[in-house]
Design a protein around this motif. Structure first.
Motif, mmCIF file in Angstrom:
data_model
loop_
_atom_site.group_PDB
_atom_site.id
_atom_site.type_symbol
_atom_site.label_atom_id
_atom_site.label_comp_id
_atom_site.label_asym_id
_atom_site.label_seq_id
_atom_site.Cartn_x
_atom_site.Cartn_y
_atom_site.Cartn_z
ATOM 1 N N GLY A 247 7.403 3.268 1.927
ATOM 2 C CA GLY A 247 8.615 3.715 2.598
ATOM 3 C C GLY A 247 9.125 2.757 3.646
ATOM 4 O O GLY A 247 10.267 2.910 4.121
ATOM 5 N N SER A 248 8.332 1.769 4.031
ATOM 6 C CA SER A 248 8.800 0.815 5.039
ATOM 7 C C SER A 248 9.843 -0.112 4.432
ATOM 8 O O SER A 248 9.785 -0.469 3.257
ATOM 9 N N VAL A 249 10.814 -0.489 5.253
ATOM 10 C CA VAL A 249 11.986 -1.225 4.768
ATOM 11 C C VAL A 249 12.028 -2.610 5.398
ATOM 12 O O VAL A 249 11.846 -2.764 6.609
ATOM 13 N N VAL A 253 14.638 -4.284 0.840
ATOM 14 C CA VAL A 253 13.395 -4.062 0.105
ATOM 15 C C VAL A 253 12.636 -2.892 0.714
ATOM 16 O O VAL A 253 12.414 -2.844 1.924
ATOM 17 N N VAL A 254 12.250 -1.939 -0.150
ATOM 18 C CA VAL A 254 11.447 -0.803 0.288
ATOM 19 C C VAL A 254 10.086 -0.911 -0.389
ATOM 20 O O VAL A 254 9.996 -1.046 -1.610
ATOM 21 N N HIS A 255 9.037 -0.829 0.395
ATOM 22 C CA HIS A 255 7.689 -0.920 -0.148
ATOM 23 C C HIS A 255 7.236 0.455 -0.656
ATOM 24 O O HIS A 255 7.649 1.501 -0.153
ATOM 25 N N THR A 256 6.386 0.428 -1.655
ATOM 26 C CA THR A 256 5.905 1.660 -2.282
ATOM 27 C C THR A 256 4.379 1.627 -2.326
ATOM 28 O O THR A 256 3.749 0.713 -1.794
ATOM 29 N N GLY A 257 3.808 2.627 -2.972
ATOM 30 C CA GLY A 257 2.356 2.658 -3.104
ATOM 31 C C GLY A 257 1.818 1.535 -3.958
ATOM 32 O O GLY A 257 0.645 1.166 -3.855
ATOM 33 N N VAL A 289 12.457 0.547 10.202
ATOM 34 C CA VAL A 289 13.004 1.604 9.347
ATOM 35 C C VAL A 289 11.944 2.035 8.344
ATOM 36 O O VAL A 289 11.340 1.204 7.661
ATOM 37 N N VAL A 290 11.739 3.333 8.271
ATOM 38 C CA VAL A 290 10.822 3.917 7.271
ATOM 39 C C VAL A 290 11.559 5.045 6.578
ATOM 40 O O VAL A 290 12.073 5.951 7.252
ATOM 41 N N LEU A 291 11.640 4.995 5.260
ATOM 42 C CA LEU A 291 12.319 6.031 4.494
ATOM 43 C C LEU A 291 11.332 7.136 4.137
ATOM 44 O O LEU A 291 10.154 6.899 3.904
ATOM 45 N N GLY A 292 11.880 8.349 4.075
ATOM 46 C CA GLY A 292 11.088 9.485 3.644
ATOM 47 C C GLY A 292 10.314 10.174 4.732
ATOM 48 O O GLY A 292 9.617 11.159 4.477
ATOM 49 N N SER A 293 10.430 9.695 5.957
ATOM 50 C CA SER A 293 9.665 10.303 7.046
ATOM 51 C C SER A 293 10.548 11.235 7.870
ATOM 52 O O SER A 293 11.736 11.249 7.737
#
Length: 293
Positions: A247-249, A253-257, A289-293
């Motif tokens: 979720g980090s941006v 680019v957004v990182h995933t598992g 920025v962190v998405l989904g939190s």
């Protein structure tokens, strides 16, 4: 029993959404008589309560064809066959007992019986899907198959583009089958699976999953996550390498598992769709920025 091709001239057509419009138009263009079209009732839309017809009803009226919502009416007209495409309603046994029907189903049966076969094939990462022209049976999508054609699922397929290609194949299988003769159908073989409708919760992105898994969710359309407590829809992205906290941006680019996603098009809540680069500039490239939190 399906009549031989020389005896199939008059067809009752049952369908509802956009995917059922091309087969209807193709049958009409091929010279088949369509004494009746059966579709779902009109839907009320908007605050004013105005109703609008289903896509199939609208197309039928445009072709000058009579339309009803009453399935039993299929038995009140002179017809040789019923054709069903994404009708969305159960056809009762007494109707099937009197009028043979064929159905276009957008999967390789018995995989993905049910309401959302294209969505489930894409979401599951199926490498191949296809179309079956099948006899309609009382149990859901269990009828024998007259014709089947496979289609490779590409990495760039969205739900819309995959569905469009399957509809084109299904329309051709239907018209060719009715003109040339359907022949003897084959029973379905293999392990059956059920294609339940996509629940809105399945479209929420879980950034702990792999980039490939998330990419398939995005290609369904309406995938979403959150940013600063508000929804952010992700309309297009592409998997790339790279590691980071899920979720980090980093820019777009957004990182995933497992791996990362380069965002292409997004839509912040209450705003129009935009390029991901414009959105990233707006939130600040240096921000945490962190998405989904």
């Amino acid at each position: 029993m399906i009549p031989p091709p020389a005896e199939i001239r008059r067809i009752v057509y049952l369908g509802t959404p956009d995917v059922a419009v091309p087969p209807l138009r193709a049958l009409h263009a091929a010279g088949f008589e369509i004494p009746l079209v059966i579709s779902r009732p009109d839907k009320r839309r908007g605050r004013g309560g105005a109703s609008s017809p289903s896509p199939v009803k609208a197309a039928a009226l445009d072709l000058g064809l009579p339309v009803t919502t009453d399935v039993d009416a299929a038995l009140e007209v002179d017809a040789d066959l019923g054709v069903v495409v994404a009708f969305g309603r159960i056809i009762k046994p007494h109707v099937l007992a009197e009028l043979a029907m064929v159905n276009i189903h957008f999967s390789l049966l018995p995989r993905w019986r049910g309401a959302a076969p294209v969505e489930r094939a894409l979401l599951a990462g199926d490498e191949v899907t296809g179309v079956c022209l099948m006899a309609l049976a009382q149990e859901l999508d269990t009828g024998d198959v007259y014709r089947m054609e496979e289609l490779a699922v590409r990495d760039d397929h969205t739900l819309e583009t995959l569905r469009d290609e399957l509809v084109e194949i299904g329309t051709r299988l239907l018209v060719d089958g009715l003109v040339d003769g359907l022949g003897t159908p084959s029973p379905q073989t293999g392990e059956a699976s059920y294609a339940a409708k996509i629940d809105p919760t399945e479209l929420r992105i879980d950034w702990s999953r792999s980039a490939a898994d998330i990419d398939r969710v995005i290609r369904l359309g309406n995938a979403w996550t959150t940013h600063d407590g508000k929804r952010l829809k992700i309309w297009a992205a592409r998997p790339i390498g790279g590691d980071g906290g899920p979720g980090s941006v980093d820019g777009i680019v957004v990182h995933t598992g497992e791996g990362s996603l380069a965002l292409i098009e997004v839509q912040p809540e209450g705003k129009p769709r935009r390029r991901a680069s414009d959105w990233a500039n707006g939130v600040g490239r240096g921000a945490d920025v962190v998405l989904g939190s």
